[in-house]
Design a protein around this motif. Structure first.
Motif, PDB file in Angstrom:
ATOM      1  N   UNK A 140       0.652  -1.388  -0.241  1.00 38.48           N
ATOM      2  CA  UNK A 140       0.015   0.019  -0.369  1.00 38.48           C
ATOM      3  C   UNK A 140       1.304   1.153  -0.123  1.00 38.48           C
ATOM      4  N   UNK A 141      -0.230   2.590  -0.404  1.00 42.41           N
ATOM      5  CA  UNK A 141       1.316   3.717  -0.270  1.00 42.41           C
ATOM      6  C   UNK A 141      -0.001   4.291   0.096  1.00 42.41           C
ATOM      7  N   UNK A 142       0.169   5.317   0.797  1.00 44.20           N
ATOM      8  CA  UNK A 142      -0.096   6.355   1.137  1.00 44.20           C
ATOM      9  C   UNK A 142       0.092   7.555   1.565  1.00 44.20           C
ATOM     10  N   UNK A 143      -0.255   8.867   1.677  1.00 45.42           N
ATOM     11  CA  UNK A 143       1.085   9.754   2.481  1.00 45.42           C
ATOM     12  C   UNK A 143      -0.169  10.956   3.339  1.00 45.42           C
ATOM     13  N   UNK A 144       1.028  10.872   4.045  1.00 44.67           N
ATOM     14  CA  UNK A 144       0.313  11.773   5.916  1.00 44.67           C
ATOM     15  C   UNK A 144       1.059  13.949   5.877  1.00 44.67           C
ATOM     16  N   UNK A 145      -0.010  14.288   5.750  1.00 44.58           N
ATOM     17  CA  UNK A 145       0.350  15.713   5.337  1.00 44.58           C
ATOM     18  C   UNK A 145       0.206  16.513   6.500  1.00 44.58           C
ATOM     19  N   UNK A 146       1.011  16.721   7.141  1.00 44.07           N
ATOM     20  CA  UNK A 146       1.019  17.559   9.026  1.00 44.07           C
ATOM     21  C   UNK A 146       0.869  19.270   8.342  1.00 44.07           C
ATOM     22  N   UNK A 147       0.098  19.287   9.872  1.00 44.69           N
ATOM     23  CA  UNK A 147      -0.159  20.658   9.646  1.00 44.69           C
ATOM     24  C   UNK A 147       0.835  21.239  10.382  1.00 44.69           C
ATOM     25  N   UNK A 148       0.887  22.481  11.389  1.00 39.00           N
ATOM     26  CA  UNK A 148       2.221  22.831  12.021  1.00 39.00           C
ATOM     27  C   UNK A 148       2.407  22.090  13.297  1.00 39.00           C
ATOM     28  N   UNK A 149       3.707  21.891  13.355  1.00 39.78           N
ATOM     29  CA  UNK A 149       3.977  20.102  14.815  1.00 39.78           C
ATOM     30  C   UNK A 149       5.105  20.998  15.883  1.00 39.78           C
ATOM     31  N   UNK A 150       4.598  20.744  16.652  1.00 40.68           N
ATOM     32  CA  UNK A 150       5.668  21.338  17.810  1.00 40.68           C
ATOM     33  C   UNK A 150       7.059  20.959  18.112  1.00 40.68           C
ATOM     34  N   UNK A 151       7.923  20.594  17.336  1.00 42.64           N
ATOM     35  CA  UNK A 151       9.200  19.856  16.522  1.00 42.64           C
ATOM     36  C   UNK A 151       9.632  21.498  17.634  1.00 42.64           C
ATOM     37  N   UNK A 152      11.775  20.939  17.666  1.00 48.85           N
ATOM     38  CA  UNK A 152      11.964  21.998  17.930  1.00 48.85           C
ATOM     39  C   UNK A 152      12.464  22.573  17.526  1.00 48.85           C
ATOM     40  N   UNK A 153      12.349  22.244  16.366  1.00 50.15           N
ATOM     41  CA  UNK A 153      12.972  23.522  15.391  1.00 50.15           C
ATOM     42  C   UNK A 153      11.672  24.147  14.486  1.00 50.15           C
ATOM     43  N   UNK A 154      10.024  23.916  14.979  1.00 45.59           N
ATOM     44  CA  UNK A 154       9.892  24.782  14.548  1.00 45.59           C
ATOM     45  C   UNK A 154       9.838  26.181  16.094  1.00 45.59           C
ATOM     46  N   UNK A 214      -6.437  25.176  17.640  1.00 43.91           N
ATOM     47  CA  UNK A 214      -5.425  26.443  18.281  1.00 43.91           C
ATOM     48  C   UNK A 214      -4.407  26.059  19.523  1.00 43.91           C
ATOM     49  N   UNK A 215      -4.295  24.953  18.412  1.00 46.86           N
ATOM     50  CA  UNK A 215      -2.799  24.512  19.115  1.00 46.86           C
ATOM     51  C   UNK A 215      -2.404  23.343  18.555  1.00 46.86           C
ATOM     52  N   UNK A 216      -0.926  23.698  18.513  1.00 41.09           N
ATOM     53  CA  UNK A 216      -0.055  22.418  17.189  1.00 41.09           C
ATOM     54  C   UNK A 216      -0.644  21.182  17.609  1.00 41.09           C
ATOM     55  N   UNK A 217       0.003  20.818  16.723  1.00 40.72           N
ATOM     56  CA  UNK A 217       0.585  19.018  17.130  1.00 40.72           C
ATOM     57  C   UNK A 217       1.789  18.833  17.736  1.00 40.72           C
ATOM     58  N   UNK A 218       1.481  17.669  18.144  1.00 38.37           N
ATOM     59  CA  UNK A 218       2.784  16.573  19.063  1.00 38.37           C
ATOM     60  C   UNK A 218       3.711  15.786  17.615  1.00 38.37           C
TER      61      UNK A 218
END
Length: 239
Positions: A163-177, A198-202
């Motif tokens: 199977x082949x799929x994609x994931x498109x994250x929104x703003x995610x609270x990484x160290x770089x972000x 009204x929050x960022x993804x983890x």
């Protein structure tokens, strides 16, 4: 549950590292590729400059002989913000190359083994920016291309057990972000304004969706793009 072996590019931080930990906790073997090497990686982490086409090709060929891979997560990415009128083609080419070439090279290197075993998972990490964002001409185009890869490859492999799929994250609270958008900053306010929750993804939340797509339970899902974005892809809250 059967233990499988998965390859993750851009695995040393952010979403890639969170996914590596989750898959390892589920009993899988994770092989990561990244420029930087860290001490606490939950598997095998190899240092490779994924912007170097020849070094990447040599590395993926070598590891495809060393491991029997059951899937790949094409996660490595590069962003170089430039507004229209200021775009230089050297930067444009670099963004396209880093986001797309390793995805093709890594997937092709492990494809034959998955086809032979009749089971496989290919996950391309796209982005919410494909729906429109300022200063993201190259990045959004590259991430949109990964969605196109997903749909085309899914059709080609539909009867193979892969199977082949994609994931498109929104703003995610990484160290770089967070380094670029500290708490209370204008950048933080701008991003939050576009997220109905009204929050960022983890990173762990994005990893959970990817892990599902890599599981046995997702066997009848292919060619799809899942937005994990706190509702940002459906619109803004208006009162």
């Amino acid at each position: 549950m059967m233990s499988r072996t998965f390859l993750i590019t851009g695995a040393s931080k952010g979403i890639g590292l969170a996914l590596a930990h989750r898959l390892a906790q589920e009993g899988h073997h994770v092989v990561g590729l990244a420029r930087g090497v860290i001490d606490n990686f939950p598997g095998t982490l190899l240092s490779v400059d994924l912007s170097d086409e020849q070094e990447t090709q040599q590395t993926v060929e070598q590891i495809s002989q060393r491991f029997a891979f059951d899937g790949i997560v094409n996660n490595v990415g590069l962003v170089k913000p430039q507004r229209l009128g200021e775009i230089d083609l050297a930067s444009f080419d670099e963004v396209m190359r880093v986001n797309l070439y390793p995805a093709v090279q890594g997937t092709q290197a492990i494809l034959a083994g998955m086809q032979e075993r009749g089971w496989g998972r290919i996950i391309n990490i796209s982005s919410l920016t494909v729906l429109g964002s300022v200063e993201r001409t190259a990045y959004a185009a590259a991430k949109a291309a990964l969605i196109s890869f997903t749909r085309n490859w899914a059709l080609e492999l539909a009867q193979s057990g892969i199977t082949v799929n994609a994931v498109a994250p929104g703003p995610t609270e990484t160290a770089l972000f967070r380094a670029n958008n500290p708490p209370g900053s204008e950048g933080e306010k701008r991003y939050l304004a576009g997220v109905p929750m009204k929050r960022f993804g983890r990173p762990e939340e994005i990893a959970a969706t990817i892990a599902f797509l890599m599981s046995e339970d997702a066997a009848f899902m292919t060619g799809q793009t899942l937005y994990v974005d706190g509702g940002a892809s459906i619109g803004k809250l208006v009162f």
